[in-house]
Design a protein around this motif. Structure first.
Motif, PDB file in Angstrom:
ATOM      1  N   ASP A  27     -10.605  -0.805   7.167  1.00  0.00           N
ATOM      2  CA  ASP A  27      -9.370  -0.759   6.657  1.00  0.00           C
ATOM      3  C   ASP A  27      -9.191   0.386   5.677  1.00  0.00           C
ATOM      4  O   ASP A  27     -10.093   0.728   4.985  1.00  0.00           O
ATOM      5  CB  ASP A  27      -8.909  -2.005   6.339  1.00  0.00           C
ATOM      6  CG  ASP A  27      -7.362  -2.334   6.026  1.00  0.00           C
ATOM      7  OD1 ASP A  27      -6.865  -2.700   6.903  1.00  0.00           O
ATOM      8  OD2 ASP A  27      -7.028  -2.115   4.992  1.00  0.00           O
ATOM      9  N   LYS A  28      -7.894   1.065   5.669  1.00  0.00           N
ATOM     10  CA  LYS A  28      -7.822   2.075   4.649  1.00  0.00           C
ATOM     11  C   LYS A  28      -7.976   1.544   3.172  1.00  0.00           C
ATOM     12  O   LYS A  28      -8.101   2.298   2.275  1.00  0.00           O
ATOM     13  CB  LYS A  28      -6.306   2.691   4.844  1.00  0.00           C
ATOM     14  CG  LYS A  28      -5.808   3.221   6.111  1.00  0.00           C
ATOM     15  CD  LYS A  28      -6.362   4.583   6.131  1.00  0.00           C
ATOM     16  CE  LYS A  28      -5.613   5.299   7.352  1.00  0.00           C
ATOM     17  NZ  LYS A  28      -6.415   4.714   8.521  1.00  0.00           N
ATOM     18  N   THR A  29      -7.699   0.079   3.055  1.00  0.00           N
ATOM     19  CA  THR A  29      -8.203  -0.464   1.726  1.00  0.00           C
ATOM     20  C   THR A  29      -9.458  -0.792   1.383  1.00  0.00           C
ATOM     21  O   THR A  29     -10.072  -1.051   0.262  1.00  0.00           O
ATOM     22  CB  THR A  29      -6.959  -1.594   1.366  1.00  0.00           C
ATOM     23  OG1 THR A  29      -7.319  -2.491   2.313  1.00  0.00           O
ATOM     24  CG2 THR A  29      -5.680  -1.050   1.374  1.00  0.00           C
TER      25      THR A  29
ATOM     26  N   GLN B 169      -6.594   4.445  -3.257  1.00  0.00           N
ATOM     27  CA  GLN B 169      -6.356   3.352  -2.650  1.00  0.00           C
ATOM     28  C   GLN B 169      -6.038   3.423  -1.120  1.00  0.00           C
ATOM     29  O   GLN B 169      -5.694   2.487  -0.306  1.00  0.00           O
ATOM     30  CB  GLN B 169      -5.039   2.567  -3.352  1.00  0.00           C
ATOM     31  CG  GLN B 169      -5.157   2.682  -4.805  1.00  0.00           C
ATOM     32  CD  GLN B 169      -6.412   1.972  -5.438  1.00  0.00           C
ATOM     33  OE1 GLN B 169      -6.625   0.634  -4.913  1.00  0.00           O
ATOM     34  NE2 GLN B 169      -7.031   2.336  -6.182  1.00  0.00           N
ATOM     35  N   TYR B 170      -6.216   4.820  -0.467  1.00  0.00           N
ATOM     36  CA  TYR B 170      -5.600   4.764   0.979  1.00  0.00           C
ATOM     37  C   TYR B 170      -6.767   5.848   1.382  1.00  0.00           C
ATOM     38  O   TYR B 170      -6.561   7.059   1.369  1.00  0.00           O
ATOM     39  CB  TYR B 170      -4.245   5.372   1.092  1.00  0.00           C
ATOM     40  CG  TYR B 170      -3.716   5.275   2.606  1.00  0.00           C
ATOM     41  CD1 TYR B 170      -3.211   4.138   3.108  1.00  0.00           C
ATOM     42  CD2 TYR B 170      -3.588   6.681   3.222  1.00  0.00           C
ATOM     43  CE1 TYR B 170      -2.707   4.322   4.430  1.00  0.00           C
ATOM     44  CE2 TYR B 170      -3.192   6.626   4.493  1.00  0.00           C
ATOM     45  CZ  TYR B 170      -2.725   5.282   4.900  1.00  0.00           C
ATOM     46  OH  TYR B 170      -2.291   5.531   6.414  1.00  0.00           O
TER      47      TYR B 170
ATOM     48  N   GLY C 185       0.866  -1.258  -0.037  1.00  0.00           N
ATOM     49  CA  GLY C 185       0.188  -0.004  -0.005  1.00  0.00           C
ATOM     50  C   GLY C 185       0.952   1.126  -0.039  1.00  0.00           C
ATOM     51  O   GLY C 185       1.958   1.316   0.085  1.00  0.00           O
ATOM     52  N   VAL C 186       0.127   2.369   0.116  1.00  0.00           N
ATOM     53  CA  VAL C 186       0.913   3.534  -0.082  1.00  0.00           C
ATOM     54  C   VAL C 186       1.232   4.125   1.194  1.00  0.00           C
ATOM     55  O   VAL C 186       2.228   5.154   1.205  1.00  0.00           O
ATOM     56  CB  VAL C 186      -0.080   4.698  -0.705  1.00  0.00           C
ATOM     57  CG1 VAL C 186      -0.692   4.293  -2.096  1.00  0.00           C
ATOM     58  CG2 VAL C 186      -1.252   4.926   0.212  1.00  0.00           C
TER      59      VAL C 186
ATOM     60  N   GLU D 128      -3.513   6.835  -7.810  1.00  0.00           N
ATOM     61  CA  GLU D 128      -3.158   5.615  -6.934  1.00  0.00           C
ATOM     62  C   GLU D 128      -3.293   6.076  -5.323  1.00  0.00           C
ATOM     63  O   GLU D 128      -3.933   5.248  -4.556  1.00  0.00           O
ATOM     64  CB  GLU D 128      -2.066   4.768  -7.047  1.00  0.00           C
ATOM     65  CG  GLU D 128      -2.202   3.337  -6.579  1.00  0.00           C
ATOM     66  CD  GLU D 128      -0.832   2.548  -6.611  1.00  0.00           C
ATOM     67  OE1 GLU D 128       0.072   2.936  -7.142  1.00  0.00           O
ATOM     68  OE2 GLU D 128      -0.818   1.479  -5.928  1.00  0.00           O
ATOM     69  N   ASP D 129      -2.389   6.705  -4.988  1.00  0.00           N
ATOM     70  CA  ASP D 129      -2.078   7.233  -3.453  1.00  0.00           C
ATOM     71  C   ASP D 129      -3.702   7.509  -2.963  1.00  0.00           C
ATOM     72  O   ASP D 129      -3.991   7.362  -2.033  1.00  0.00           O
ATOM     73  CB  ASP D 129      -1.196   8.351  -3.206  1.00  0.00           C
ATOM     74  CG  ASP D 129       0.477   8.063  -3.402  1.00  0.00           C
ATOM     75  OD1 ASP D 129       0.554   6.538  -3.367  1.00  0.00           O
ATOM     76  OD2 ASP D 129       1.067   8.907  -3.504  1.00  0.00           O
TER      77      ASP D 129
ATOM     78  N   ALA E 261       1.832   0.124   7.599  1.00  0.00           N
ATOM     79  CA  ALA E 261       1.280  -1.237   7.038  1.00  0.00           C
ATOM     80  C   ALA E 261       2.335  -2.324   7.793  1.00  0.00           C
ATOM     81  O   ALA E 261       1.798  -3.331   8.507  1.00  0.00           O
ATOM     82  CB  ALA E 261       1.350  -1.332   5.520  1.00  0.00           C
TER      83      ALA E 261
END
Lengths: 214, 303
Positions: B71-73, B61-62, A57-58, B57-58, A63
């Motif tokens: 969850d962040k995802t 996806q968060y 992940g970013v 994406e940043d 994480a």
């Protein structure tokens, strides 16, 4: 450690179950303990590698920190399950307990390192966090409980201390695990299910020790 | 939905409406001889930061969007289930023209701009986000605010069949947020409808969300279905849950720590495993524009 394998005092006494546990216990006696370290610790470099390559992940620091913390807790729970498994079900995995406990400790160490070196990044801020933030104070207290246990998880220490003192010292596992899972419950926003499940499982495993032996 | 890569160029991201806007602006500038306005508008206008935005994406996806999981995802995985068209917004309370508006009607006549804002989460991470949207003030002027109104309250959609997180009672649904009227009317306060020149992805609060760049991210309520003008400070979700940790104001303030962690510094998402932390700025760097709103207030008390 050479401890005699005794069937669980509270284990169900049907002949079939006795045969099953007998087979399990005989098999486990033949297994070496090193695979616990090998397979238990393999995820440590694996997740580090993933984090390094942007596959976690970013926000890889967060994480990785969470992943190591969770693995530590999971191994601690596994270690706590050894005694009830023997007493309640007659399955004896005590040979593996040291490896399980040490693996848990190594994950706690990794979790702490990621937090200090990659997350907080400054010695002053680390100290401030430990003093000021209750969930970090509690996590740190848990780590300090585990430290003497890790240092005495070897045959030499066991002999030096004698089994009684050694066992008494290793009762520090109980506060350590409780502190660790309280740390998890406290650090998340609100009341989330996952940390509460871990806390509940740990309290349950500790309570099982209070069941009087027959 | 098409996935976007990091290789997007600025030509890709300029929204059509914004592009047309600039043309008008440039034409006007020519007439008035305002050559300063004629420079290439990379960062659209005075409100945008010139820092490099996070990748698509940043940003997608968060996310914290508890309607889709903790969850962040989770939001990126589960927000697809949300239907955002048709979408209507109920506007009520102390307004001249209350009603339930279709989103298209609501936006008619409002100028969509690109605003590249810093975004600071209360959890001490941050991003740079190129939003597209219109000023909340313009919307409020359109519906007519009555003189007695002092606050604006917002509500997120409650639709548990599409928002799986709402099937648990983790938060007191629907998510609620609010602003003081002067905060709402500040030109920085944006109603975002897009990101990187594309429609807002569901996980970022489609089709309509608030963006208040000088406040912690949880103030910037997503997927809004109701806007209420009121004379009472409205109840807000995180404040209701943990009042000691999350205040009504929630201004970014490096001097006032969250009870459980420091707010003095933040981690810019996207910097990898060895990213350095950076100091958090007062009002997230927007002090010149908003500090005046709080003059005389004890910000340690009204956190």
């Amino acid at each position: 450690m050479t401890q005699r394998i005794t069937p669980g005092a509270n284990a169900p006494m049907t002949p079939l179950w006795a045969a099953v546990t007998d087979a399990l216990n005989t098999a486990s006696r033949r297994l070496p303990t090193w695979p616990v370290y090998l397979f238990g610790l393999l995820p440590m470099p694996w997740f580090f590698w993933k984090a390094l390559n942007g596959e976690m992940g970013v926000n890889p620091i967060e994480a990785l920190e969470h992943r190591y913390g969770l693995l530590a807790l999971q191994f601690l729970v596994a270690g706590l399950a050894v005694t009830p498994l023997r007493r309640m079900l007659g399955v004896n995995l005590i040979r593996f307990r040291r490896a399980i406990g040490l693996t848990a400790f190594f994950y706690v160490l990794a979790h702490l390192s990621v937090w200090a070196l990659l997350d907080v990044q400054s010695l002053a801020a680390i100290w401030k966090d430990i003093v000021k933030r209750p969930y970090i104070t509690i996590g740190m207290a848990g780590f300090l409980c585990l430290l003497p246990l890790a240092l005495t998880s070897n045959n030499w220490s066991l002999r030096r201390l004698g089994p009684l003192r050694w066992r008494r010292l290793h009762m520090l596992t109980y506060p350590a695990v409780l502190l660790g899972s309280a740390h998890f419950v406290m650090l998340v926003k609100g009341w989330q299910t996952e940390p509460i499940l871990y806390f509940g499982a740990i309290v349950g495993l500790l309570m099982l020790r209070l069941v009087p032996r027959r | 939905m098409r996935r976007h890569s990091r290789r997007l160029t600025w030509a890709d991201v300029t929204p059509e409406a914004d592009f047309l806007n600039r043309r008008t602006l440039l034409a006007g500038a020519g007439v008035l001889g305002l050559s300063a306005l004629a420079r290439p508008l990379h960062a659209a206008g005075a409100f945008s930061t010139d820092e490099t935005p996070n990748s698509f994406e940043d940003i997608t996806q968060y996310n914290n969007f508890y309607e889709f999981g903790w969850d962040k995802t989770d939001p990126a995985r589960h927000a697809e289930a949300l239907t955002t068209d048709p979408w209507s917004v109920k506007i009520d309370g102390m307004v001249e023209r209350p009603g339930t508006y279709d989103l298209g009607d609501l936006m008619a006549g409002l100028t969509i701009e690109e605003r590249i804002y810093r975004f600071r989460c209360v959890e001490a991470w941050s991003m740079i986000i190129p939003w597209n949207g219109f000023e909340l003030g313009a919307l409020l002027n359109k519906v007519g605010v009555q003189p007695s109104a002092k606050y604006v309250a917002f509500e997120t959609l409650f639709r548990p069949e599409e928002m799986r997180g709402q099937r648990t009672s983790a938060l007191d649904w629907p998510y609620r947020e609010g602003l003081r009227l002067d905060e709402a009317m500040n030109p920085l306060t944006l109603m975002a409808t897009g990101l990187y020149g594309k429609s807002l992805p569901n996980q970022n609060g489609a089709p309509l969300r608030l963006v208040v760049p000088w406040k912690y991210g949880f103030k910037s309520i997503k997927s809004i279905v109701r806007i209420t003008l009121t004379d009472q400070e409205p109840p807000t979700t995180w404040n209701m849950l943990q009042p000691r940790e999350y205040g009504f104001y929630a201004n970014v303030n490096p001097q006032v720590d969250h009870p459980r962690w420091s707010q003095a510094s933040e981690r810019r998402v996207g910097g990898g495993l060895f990213a350095k932390k950076q100091p958090t700025l007062m009002f997230n760097g927007y002090a010149d524009d908003v500090a005046g709103l709080y003059s005389g207030m004890d910000l340690a008390k009204f956190y």
